[in-house]
Design an enzyme around this catalytic site. Structure first.
Site, short mmCIF file in Angstrom:
data_model
loop_
_atom_site.label_atom_id
_atom_site.label_comp_id
_atom_site.label_asym_id
_atom_site.label_seq_id
_atom_site.Cartn_x
_atom_site.Cartn_y
_atom_site.Cartn_z
N THR A 52 -84.08 1.89 10.91
CA THR A 52 -83.79 1.13 9.70
C THR A 52 -85.00 0.30 9.28
OG1 THR A 52 -83.00 -0.84 10.86
CG2 THR A 52 -81.39 0.92 10.44
N ASN A 53 -85.05 -0.05 8.01
CA ASN A 53 -86.18 -0.82 7.53
C ASN A 53 -86.26 -2.20 8.19
OD1 ASN A 53 -86.91 1.33 5.97
ND2 ASN A 53 -86.93 0.20 4.04
N GLU A 54 -85.12 -2.72 8.63
CA GLU A 54 -85.15 -4.00 9.36
C GLU A 54 -85.87 -3.83 10.70
OE1 GLU A 54 -82.64 -4.28 6.12
OE2 GLU A 54 -82.46 -2.82 7.75
N GLY A 82 -79.72 15.21 17.65
CA GLY A 82 -78.54 14.53 18.16
C GLY A 82 -78.93 13.22 18.82
N TYR A 83 -79.07 12.18 18.03
CA TYR A 83 -79.49 10.88 18.55
C TYR A 83 -78.36 9.85 18.49
CZ TYR A 83 -84.33 12.63 18.03
OH TYR A 83 -85.49 13.35 18.11
N SER A 84 -77.93 9.52 17.27
CA SER A 84 -77.02 8.38 17.06
C SER A 84 -75.64 8.62 17.65
CB SER A 84 -76.89 8.08 15.57
OG SER A 84 -78.13 7.70 15.02
N GLU A 124 -92.86 11.91 13.08
CA GLU A 124 -92.15 12.04 11.81
C GLU A 124 -92.48 10.89 10.87
OE1 GLU A 124 -87.66 13.06 10.19
OE2 GLU A 124 -87.94 12.38 12.23
#
Length: 740
Positions: free
Chosen positions: A723-725, A476-478, A592
Site C-alpha cells: 500500500t502507498n502508506e 498467492g500472497y495475501s 516489480e
C-alpha cells in the site's frame, strides 16, 4: 541553439564548489554587498554560460539552486541570463564589450528586467524615448548595489543604461522583509540591441525556470533541515521522526521535491541540447513546481513547529524565497495555459513529446511500433476491443505471438534465453504496448524469482514456458489476516516425505486462472522473527485440493478466494531454501516495483491523451469544451503532473541502467503514479460531468466508459504491491533516514 556543454562530472564539481563557497561566504542572509559581488565574480560565477565551455542553462539552474539554498540575493541570475543571450555575438558596440568585462571582473552589477514583456504586470513598463531609457520597474533585487539596468523595451530591443543619474529607488518589502525595490529610471541608453519576440519569449521561459530553480533550492534546504530536526527532536519520549504522521508528511514532501527537481533538470537539458520543444518541458517543470513547492514550504514549517517560526531560524528566509521564486514571472498560470494550448488547440492526434531513449532505445521503439502496427491491428485488434473489460484481462494468442519475438524476455539475461536489453529499451517497449492498448503478457516477477533463486532444473523447466508466452502465473500472497503484513501469513506447508502438504487460504488473488500459482507459505510457525519461517512454492493450479471461488472486483475484473486443502507438491517445487521465502518474496516485489510506477503513469498518459482528443471536438451548451477556462486550467495542470510522473519513470530507468535499484526511489514513483491515476479519474469526471459515469455497455458512454472504469481500476494501484502508506514509511525510513 545547441551547446557543447560540460559533462555531468563537471556539473557535480561546479555544484560542490558553489555550495562550499556559499557555506563559507554567505554565513547569513542580509543585504547584498559590493564586496560579496566581487567575491562571486572572483569565483567565476558572473561568467556562467558566457561561452559553451562555461556551460548553459543546466549550469545556471545549478548555481541558482545553490543560491536558493544559501538565501543569497545577489543578482547572479541576471548576469547568467545576459551571458545566455550571447550579446557580444549580436553587437560590436565598444560600450557593451567594456560592460561585459566589468561584469566578469565584479566591477559592474547589472539587473535584467523584462518590463511589459513579463507575464506579471507588476514587473513594470519601459520604453526608449529618443536616446533615453524611461522605465518604472517592480521587484528589482539588490537595487542598492546596481551599476546598470538591462531592460527590454518595445521594438523589441534590449536597452542597457547606467544608473548613476536619473534614477530613484524605493524600498518595497516583501513578506515582511526588505531587499526588493521599485526603480524609476530616466537615463541615457548606453547600448541598444534588437531582439525578436520569439527570442524574448525563450529568454523569459529560461528566466522563469531559473527563478523556479532558486525556489527549489530554498525548499530543499528547509526540507533537509526539517528532516534533521525530526531525527533529533523528542516528544513523548521518542524522536518526532518516529511518528508515522511526521514520516508520511516528510515522505510527501520528498516525493514532491523529486518531481520538481527531475522536471527542472530535464527542461534545462532539453534547452541545452537544442530540442525544439524545450519550452514545453519548461512549462511542465514550472507548473509542477508552482503547484508543489509552496505546499512543501508550508509542510516544512509545520514539521518545525514554533522553532521554524522564529526569524532567528533560517526557515523563514526559505519560505519567502519559495513564494517569490514560483510567482516571479507569472506563477502557475502561463505554463498551465501553454500546456493546455498544446493538448487542446491542435488538430489531429496529440501525444506527450517522446523522450530520446538513446540510439538503441529509439531504434527498438520503432521496431516494436512496426510489429504492433502489423500484428495488433485491423480485425484482430477490433475484435479484442469489442470484448468487455473482464474478457480483456488476458489474450493467449497475443501472448504466444509476442513470445515468438523474444520480447517477453526483453530484460532477461542471455543465459536464460533473454535479450538482456537496457532499461530504456524496456521503457520503449512499455510505452508502445500501452499506446497500442495491447494485452499484457509474460510473468516478470516469477521469471525474475526463478532466475535468481530457482534451481537449474526449475530454470530449464519453467522459464522457456514463460518466454514462449505459454504460461501465466498468479501470486498467492495475501490472506484474511495478512495483507500488507505478509510476515503474518498462516498458510502452512508441512514436509511429508519427498514433498510438502499445504493447507490454508489466500484472498484477492488475481490471475488465478493461470497455469501456476507462486505461493507463499509458512513452514516454521515458531520462527523468530515471524518472516524467518516463510517458504515459497510453485503450485500447478490443477493440483488436487485447490478450490477457487472467484469474485467480481470493483474495477470490473475478477480475483478469487483460493482454498488449499491437503494440496501436495513435490519438494522440487520449492523456490530457494526452506525458510528463505521472505528474501525470495521481497526480492521479487522489488523487481516489480522498479517499473510499476512507470507502467502506471503510461496508462494515465494514454488515458489523458484520449480525454483531450474528446474535449477538442466536444461541445457543452453549444460552446466548444476546449474553450472553457476551467477545463483548460485543469488539463494544463494534469499534463504537468503526468510529465512529472514520466520523469520519475525515466529516473528509475537511469538508476537501473547504472546498476542501482534503491527501493525508496521505486516507491516514490509508485506512490506518485498510483495517486496520480486516482486524481486523473476524479478530475476527468469533473470536466465531463455525469455522462462520464456511464459504463461500457451504456448508450452514449463517453470513450466507451474508459474514464469511470479507469477510476475504479486506479484504486488497485494505490493498494496493491505494498500500500502507498507502507511505501511512504519505506521512503521516510530508507530514503530520509528517519527512525523506525
Amino acid at each position: 541553439m545547441a551547446h557543447e556543454l560540460p559533462s555531468d562530472e563537471d556539473r557535480r564539481i561546479l555544484q560542490e564548489a558553489v555550495r562550499g563557497f556559499f557555506e563559507t561566504t554567505v554565513a547569513e542572509a542580509g543585504a547584498t554587498t559590493r564586496g560579496l559581488w566581487s567575491k562571486l565574480a572572483a569565483q567565476g560565477l558572473t561568467q556562467v554560460a558566457s561561452s559553451p565551455a562555461d556551460g548553459g542553462l543546466r549550469e545556471i539552474l545549478l548555481v541558482q539552486q545553490e543560491a536558493g539554498r544559501a538565501a543569497c540575493r545577489a543578482p547572479l541570475l541576471d548576469a547568467s541570463l545576459i551571458n545566455l543571450m550571447q550579446l557580444s555575438a549580436r553587437s560590436e558596440d565598444p560600450a557593451l564589450s567594456a560592460l561585459l568585462d566589468e561584469l566578469y571582473a565584479g566591477d559592474a552589477v547589472v539587473a535584467l528586467a523584462f518590463a511589459s514583456f513579463d507575464h506579471d504586470v507588476s514587473a513594470g513598463r519601459a520604453e526608449l524615448r529618443g536616446d533615453r531609457l524611461v522605465a518604472e520597474l517592480g521587484f528589482v533585487e539588490a537595487a542598492d548595489i546596481l551599476t546598470h539596468l538591462a531592460v527590454f523595451v518595445p521594438g523589441p530591443a534590449l536597452v542597457i543604461a547606467g544608473i548613476d543619474s536619473g534614477v530613484t529607488v524605493e524600498p518595497t518589502p516583501i513578506m515582511g522583509k526588505a531587499g526588493w525595490w521599485r526603480v524609476r529610471i530616466d537615463s541615457p541608453a548606453l547600448v541598444r540591441i534588437r531582439f525578436t519576440q520569439a527570442e524574448i519569449d525563450d529568454l523569459l521561459a529560461a528566466a522563469a525556470l531559473c527563478q523556479t530553480a532558486r525556489a527549489l533550492g530554498a525548499a530543499t534546504r528547509a526540507f533537509e533541515q526539517a528532516v534533521a530536526y525530526a531525527r533529533e527532536r523528542r516528544q513523548f519520549g521518542r524522536p518526532i521522526g518516529n511518528f508515522q504522521a511526521i514520516q508520511h508528511k516528510l515522505a510527501n514532501c520528498h516525493i514532491a521535491l523529486r518531481a520538481a527537481e527531475l522536471t527542472l533538470a530535464n527542461a534545462a537539458a532539453q534547452h541545452d541540447l537544442g530540442i525544439e520543444r524545450w519550452r514545453w518541458f519548461a512549462a511542465a517543470a514550472q507548473a509542477t513546481a508552482a503547484s508543489t513547492l509552496r505546499r512543501i514550504s508550508l509542510e516544512t514549517q509545520h514539521a518545525f513547529g514554533a522553532v521554524g517560526y522564529s526569524e532567528e531560524h533560517e526557515a523563514p528566509r526559505h519560505f519567502r524565497q519559495v513564494h517569490l521564486g514560483v510567482l516571479r514571472h507569472g506563477g502557475e498560470r502561463p505554463p498551465v495555459e501553454q500546456l493546455a494550448c498544446y493538448f487542446l488547440d491542435q488538430d489531429g492526434p496529440v501525444q506527450f513529446p517522446e523522450y530520446d531513449l538513446g540510439p538503441a532505445g529509439n531504434a527498438f521503439r520503432a521496431e516494436v511500433r512496426a510489429w504492433l502496427g502489423a500484428y495488433w491491428s485491423g480485425e484482430r485488434r477490433a475484435r479484442y476491443e469489442r470484448l468487455s473489460f473482464r474478457e480483456r484481462e488476458y489474450d493467449r494468442d497475443f501472448a504466444r505471438a509476442l513470445g515468438e519475438t523474444g520480447w517477453i524476455g526483453l530484460n532477461w539475461p542471455k543465459a536464460f534465453g533473454g535479450q538482456q536489453r537496457s532499461a530504456f529499451e524496456q521503457l520503449a517497449f512499455m510505452e508502445e504496448m500501452e499506446r497500442a492498448e495491447a494485452p499484457r503478457a509474460g510473468a516478470p516477477v516469477q521469471a525474475a524469482m526463478l532466475q535468481v533463486y530457482g534451481t537449474p532444473e526449475q530454470q530449464r523447466r519453467y522459464l522457456p514456458e514463460i518466454l514462449r508466452g505459454e504460461a501465466i502465473y498468479g501470486m498467492g500472497y495475501s490472506e484474511p489476516q495478512a495483507g500488507s503484513d505478509l510476515a503474518s501469513l498462516k498458510t502452512r506447508a508441512v514436509r511429508d516425505g519427498d514433498g510438502y502438504v499445504i493447507n490454508g487460504q489466500k484472498i484477492w488473488t488475481t490471475t488465478y486462472w493461470g497455469e501456476y500459482m507462486l505461493l507463499a507459505t509458512r513452514t516454521d510457525p515458531a520462527a523468530t522473527p515471524p518472516h524467518a519461517g516463510i517458504t515459497m512454492f510453485i503450485v500447478p493450479m490443477k493440483t488436487p485440493g485447490i478450490t477457487i471461488r472467484p469474485s467480481e472486483t470493483m474495477y470490473g475484473g475478477t480475483f478469487a478466494n483460493i482454498f488449499y486443502d491437503d494440496v501436495r507438491v513435490p519438494a522440487e517445487n520449492r523456490i530457494g531454501a526452506e525458510g528463505d521465502g521472505w528474501k525470495v518474496l521481497t526480492g521479487a516485489l522489488a523487481t516489480e516495483r522498479g517499473f510499476i510506477g512507470g507502467g502506471i503513469v503510461l496508462k494515465v498518459a494514454h488515458a489523458f491523451e484520449l480525454l483531450c482528443a474528446h474535449i477538442r471536438t466536444a461541445e457543452r451548451c453549444g460552446q466548444p469544451m476546449r474553450c472553457d477556462p476551467l477545463i483548460r486550467a485543469k488539463i494544463g495542470a494534469l499534463a504537468a503532473e503526468i510529465e512529472a510522473g514520466r520523469r520519475m519513470m525515466v529516473h528509475c530507468a537511469e538508476l537501473v541502467d547504472s546498476g542501482e535499484t534503491p527501493p525508496d526511489e521505486a516507491a516514490i514513483s509508485k506512490v506518485y503514479s498510483g495517486e496520480l491515476m486516482e486524481r486523473f479519474g476524479e478530475t476527468a469526471l469533473d470536466l465531463l460531468g455525469l455522462e462520464a459515469l456511464l459504463s461500457e455497455d451504456s448508450p452514449g458512454a463517453v470513450l466507451r466508459g474508459r474514464i469511470e472504469q479507469n477510476l475504479r481500476h486506479s484504486l488497485m494501484w494505490v493498494i496493491s504491491i505494498g500500500t502507498n502508506e507502507i511505501q511512504r514509511s519505506l521512503i521516510a525510513q530508507r530514503g530520509l533516514g528517519l527512525p523506525r
